[in-house]
Design a protein around this motif. Structure first.
Motif, short mmCIF file in Angstrom:
data_model
loop_
_atom_site.label_atom_id
_atom_site.label_comp_id
_atom_site.label_asym_id
_atom_site.label_seq_id
_atom_site.Cartn_x
_atom_site.Cartn_y
_atom_site.Cartn_z
N ARG B 44 -17.71 -10.89 -72.28
CA ARG B 44 -18.08 -9.56 -72.77
C ARG B 44 -18.74 -8.74 -71.67
NH1 ARG B 44 -19.61 -11.76 -77.89
NH2 ARG B 44 -21.82 -11.71 -77.35
N GLU B 45 -19.55 -9.41 -70.90
CA GLU B 45 -20.22 -8.70 -69.81
C GLU B 45 -19.23 -8.39 -68.67
OE1 GLU B 45 -23.93 -10.39 -68.44
OE2 GLU B 45 -24.09 -11.55 -70.29
N ALA B 46 -18.32 -9.33 -68.43
CA ALA B 46 -17.44 -9.19 -67.27
C ALA B 46 -16.34 -8.16 -67.47
CB ALA B 46 -16.82 -10.54 -66.92
N VAL B 47 -15.87 -8.02 -68.67
CA VAL B 47 -14.68 -7.19 -68.87
C VAL B 47 -14.97 -5.98 -69.73
CG1 VAL B 47 -13.13 -9.14 -68.60
CG2 VAL B 47 -13.97 -8.54 -70.85
N GLU B 49 -14.94 -3.16 -68.86
CA GLU B 49 -14.10 -2.03 -68.47
C GLU B 49 -12.61 -2.28 -68.67
OE1 GLU B 49 -15.30 0.89 -67.39
OE2 GLU B 49 -17.20 0.00 -67.95
N SER B 50 -12.22 -3.31 -69.31
CA SER B 50 -10.80 -3.65 -69.34
C SER B 50 -10.14 -3.39 -70.68
CB SER B 50 -10.62 -5.12 -68.99
OG SER B 50 -11.20 -5.90 -70.01
N ARG B 51 -10.70 -2.51 -71.45
CA ARG B 51 -10.10 -2.28 -72.74
C ARG B 51 -9.55 -0.86 -72.86
NH1 ARG B 51 -14.62 -3.99 -76.80
NH2 ARG B 51 -15.87 -2.87 -75.29
N GLY B 567 -10.48 -4.54 -58.76
CA GLY B 567 -11.03 -4.47 -60.10
C GLY B 567 -11.59 -3.11 -60.46
#
Lengths: 301, 570
Positions: B44-47, B49-51, B567
């Motif tokens: 949750r913390e890592a991604v 920005e990926s949605r 990224g």
């Protein structure tokens, strides 16, 4: 020994395993002043077997402790002080939430082996051992009992544990505290992946009034996920929450940072609380790891 | 897709479509592979920005979208038209080269003209029909399909077209286009073929006209061709004979096999009857042959290269040899000095007095009919030499021309004047026939030395030729080239001189009914060497623009890849 109720627990304990844990000892630096006599050293002085010091007699002291030889020589009454050895109630709290059962080998297997090893050590030293598996709540599977003969009983109980639900350390440890058990050593064996995060874990552990030994069940892929690439939908095995991820090196880097923060936070908490923290790799043999961690057979909590 | 095919509206619609597609793709939900994990805590913390690409969520990552749109837009622009902005109202002319050079057979055996025709059809199909002409540039430019006509007609009208034995008429067509396009916003001329276009012509074209050349397969080599064929008086001096010069060009020209025939009879070198053939080579790709002393009796000379090559139309050349009959001269008795000179002249045939003649040499103090060399009395004629030229001409000009032509400038007039005791003058006047009148006293060897001088036979011989007034023969007749004639030859009665030479090799029919062979002597059709095409405008600058646009798109793609790898972009 009864057959394991879960396929994941088949062959959980065998004779070799039980034999291998016999030489491990846990020595408590401090124990409660009350309780049954045992071979664990206490910093309190009293009526144990080993002489430690003298002190002047005061009214109310046990007359049996007066050293009459000193009295004859010096004309004054002194009491012989002996180191009082007390037992250490050990409460085993293995995590049986769903996350412990997911991978291969499941963490629960290593967790239960850890529990049995530590329980065997304690029983071998006449400590009472209780078993309180938890996930979203705590269950009393075995009231604290002492005696080496209880080992098989403990093993039986451990093989009877059932798959739990969502990890809820706050609720579980709160319920555990409400059991009113004598102060002892609470051994929490878990991956500590509480959905509430590190804050929920530390808050729950902070409320435990026993001494703490934290056994963190880890595996190499916790920090460096293997074979993860592309667009993934990660499903939390406990909460069923989904997380869409496009795995890139940068995302993996941020994941590692988050994991490191969690691990460091847990360690800081243990240090500040005076608790022990054992990181056990679930993909390796348990006993050699414990032997190593106990500094070749001795580990002080 | 051709660069010139897309209008601004189509380009804009295409770009809009691309933007919409990219937008939709940007918002499409990604098909994720489902994977159970022990916890999603750290992910949750890592991604966080990926949605982005979720249909139901708000549009995120506008910069990523703009970058993708920029790349797609650049590619679309490169495909569509880098010169789009000036495409509004632009007209197009497709020039299909049908000159002799297009009869070439390509190195791979394909007919070059067929390829050019197919290319012209394809290009015309892509251009806006209402603003596109297709012009056939064979011997003469001819519109195949006018703007607005149905495109389906073009293929039918192209059926049966074949390269003509004519020089390229691309330049003529361009000049016509320049006139037609004066009031237009812009016109693009697409040349389909190899016909040369002079660089200075391109420079002189109005600014709104651009000339481009469609791409055709490279030419391997055109082979050998006859590039020049000319006739001249025989170097041997024989009046009734001529020499013919043949020039070959192309790789292997020095060794090319050449056969010659006169009126269908093969010439045999050195047979004495039809002259001899000498060959010389000035360069590896040049060869000249001289056919000496061919009979000047109006026969048709045909030259043919022996082995066929890639360009067949320049392998044959024809030339009608001139007629040079001897000049029949009737000389009055008693004029032995002139008769002796004429008897030695190969061009002159002295006839018996009273017989049919082309001119006469007479004594006369009065009017003499017909062409004549008149020996007049100095008492009656003021000018020592008086020329009578045809009416309608300027006497001064005729006199100036005659001074050299008759050899008058070789006469020592000062000596004659001192001996005569009076001025020696030359005059000219118009009259019905040509005549040359000179003082008879000048022939008196006791008083003057004219007869003994070297100028006398020259004067007599040239005067006879001038008086005979034989038609000058044409040194050559080349397709689409003006008739060669002497600028100073003021003979308006030679109406054929004004007849235009056909643009295609064949026959030239004159007003008097005579026909003359016209051959193709086109250097560019024979030797398609790079040097020959150096002055031709080829691909315009648009190519460079496309290259730069593509490079920019590539750079942006690399940037996007780098951002994705780092990224910083989903």
């Amino acid at each position: 020994m009864k057959a394991a109720s879960e396929p994941a627990l088949d062959g959980l304990f065998d004779a070799d395993f039980l034999e291998s844990v016999q030489h491990l000892r846990v020595i408590a630096r401090r124990v409660a002043p009350r309780g049954r006599f045992a071979e664990q050293r206490s910093r309190d002085r009293g009526h144990g077997l080993e002489f430690q010091d003298y002190r002047p007699y005061v009214a109310g002291d046990d007359l049996r402790a007066i050293d009459w030889t000193v009295y004859r020589r010096l004309g004054r009454v002194f009491l012989r002080l002996f180191e009082e050895l007390e037992d250490l109630p050990v409460y085993l709290l293995p995590d049986v939430s769903r996350s412990l059962w997911l991978e291969d080998p499941p963490r629960v297997r290593a967790g239960l082996q850890c529990a049995l090893a530590l329980g065997a050590i304690s029983l071998g030293h006449h400590d009472s051992v209780g078993l309180f598996p938890f996930s979203d709540d705590v269950a009393t599977l075995l009231r604290p009992q002492a005696g080496k003969a209880r080992l098989y009983n403990l093993a039986d109980r451990l093989t009877e544990v059932e798959r739990g639900g969502v990890t809820d350390l706050r609720r579980s440890l709160s319920r555990f505290g409400a059991l009113g058990l004598r102060e002892g050593l609470a051994v929490v064996i878990s991956d500590f992946f509480d959905p509430g995060g590190l804050a929920a874990v530390t808050e729950a552990l902070r409320g435990v009034r026993h001494r703490l030994l934290l056994v963190q069940l880890v595996r190499g892929t916790d920090r460096t996920p293997a074979a993860m690439d592309g667009d993934l939908r990660l499903v939390d095995c406990e909460t069923a929450e989904v997380q869409d991820v496009s795995v890139t090196p940068a995302v993996l880097e941020r994941y590692r940072d988050a994991y490191d923060r969690f691990a460091d936070g847990l360690q800081s908490f243990a240090r500040s609380r005076g608790a022990g923290l054992l990181a056990v790799d679930v993909e390796r043999q348990i006993v050699p790891q414990l032997a190593e961690l106990f500094e070749q057979g001795r580990f002080t909590v | 897709m051709n660069l010139t095919t897309l209008g601004p509206l189509a380009f804009g619609l295409g770009l809009l479509g691309l933007a919409a597609v990219l937008f939709a793709l940007q918002r499409l939900r990604v098909r994720h592979e489902e994977l159970p994990v022990v916890t999603t805590l750290f992910w949750r913390e890592a991604v966080e920005e990926s949605r982005a690409r979720v249909l139901t969520e708000r549009f995120r990552h506008p910069w990523a979208y703009l970058l993708a749109l920029a790349i797609a837009g650049l590619l679309w622009f490169a495909v569509a038209a880098p010169r789009l902005l000036d495409d509004v109202g632009r007209h197009y002319t497709v020039l299909l080269d049908g000159s002799a050079g297009m009869a070439l057979v390509d190195a791979d055996g394909g007919a070059r003209f067929d390829r050019a025709r197919a290319a012209a059809l394809e290009i015309a199909a892509q251009l806006p029909r209402e603003r596109t002409d297709v012009v056939w540039c064979g011997a003469s430019p001819r519109t195949l399909l006018a703007a607005g006509e149905a495109g389906a007609l073009l293929e039918r009208r192209m059926d049966g077209l074949a390269p003509e034995a004519a020089p390229a008429s691309i330049e003529r067509a361009l000049r016509q286009v320049a006139v037609e396009a004066q009031d237009e916003l812009g016109r693009t001329v697409v040349v389909v073929g190899d016909g040369p276009v002079a660089a200075d012509l391109i420079e002189r074209l109005p600014g709104q006209i651009e000339v481009r050349r469609a791409e055709l397969p490279a030419v391997a080599g055109a082979g050998v061709g006859i590039v020049a064929l000319g006739v001249s008086p025989a170097a041997s001096g024989t009046w009734t004979r001529v020499d013919v010069l043949v020039e070959l060009a192309g790789e292997g020209a020095p060794g090319a096999e050449l056969s010659a025939s006169l009126d269908g009879v093969a010439l045999v070198a050195g047979d004495g009857l039809h002259g001899s053939m000498d060959r010389s080579s000035a360069a590896p790709d040049r060869s000249q042959l001289l056919l000496r002393d061919l009979p000047a009796d109006g026969g048709r000379l045909e030259l043919r290269l022996g082995s066929g090559d890639a360009t067949p139309l320049d392998d044959v050349a024809r030339l009608d040899l001139p007629r040079r009959p001897r000049i029949r001269v009737d000389v009055d008795p008693g004029l032995e000095a002139i008769a002796a000179v004429l008897a030695a002249d190969d061009a002159v045939l002295l006839v018996a007095p009273g017989a049919a003649s082309d001119l006469r040499v007479v004594r006369g103090d009065g009017e003499v009919d017909g062409p004549a060399l008149v020996l007049a009395s100095s008492e009656l004629q003021e000018e020592a030499i008086l020329l009578t030229h045809r009416e309608g001409l300027d006497s001064g000009a005729a006199l100036r021309a005659a001074l050299g032509e008759l050899g008058l400038d070789r006469i020592d007039a000062t000596e004659l004047a001192s001996r005569a005791g009076r001025a020696i003058s030359v005059g000219a006047r118009p009259g019905p026939e040509r005549q040359v009148a000179l003082w008879e006293e000048l022939l008196d060897p006791e008083r003057f030395d004219l007869v003994e001088s070297r100028a006398f036979p020259v004067l007599v011989a040239r005067s006879v030729r001038w008086l005979a007034d034989q038609d000058p023969f044409l040194p050559y007749l080349a397709a689409d080239r003006p008739l060669p004639r002497r600028l100073a030859d003021p003979r308006p009665q030679l109406t054929w001189q004004l007849a235009p030479v056909p643009a295609v090799a064949g026959e030239l029919q004159l007003a008097d009914g005579s026909t003359h062979a016209v051959s193709l002597f086109d250097q560019s059709a024979t030797s398609l060497q790079p040097a020959d095409l150096a002055g031709v405008v080829t691909a315009p600058d648009g190519f460079d623009a496309v290259t730069w646009i593509l490079l920019l798109a590539l750079a942006l793609t690399a940037l996007e890849w780098w951002l994705v790898r780092r990224g910083r972009m989903p």
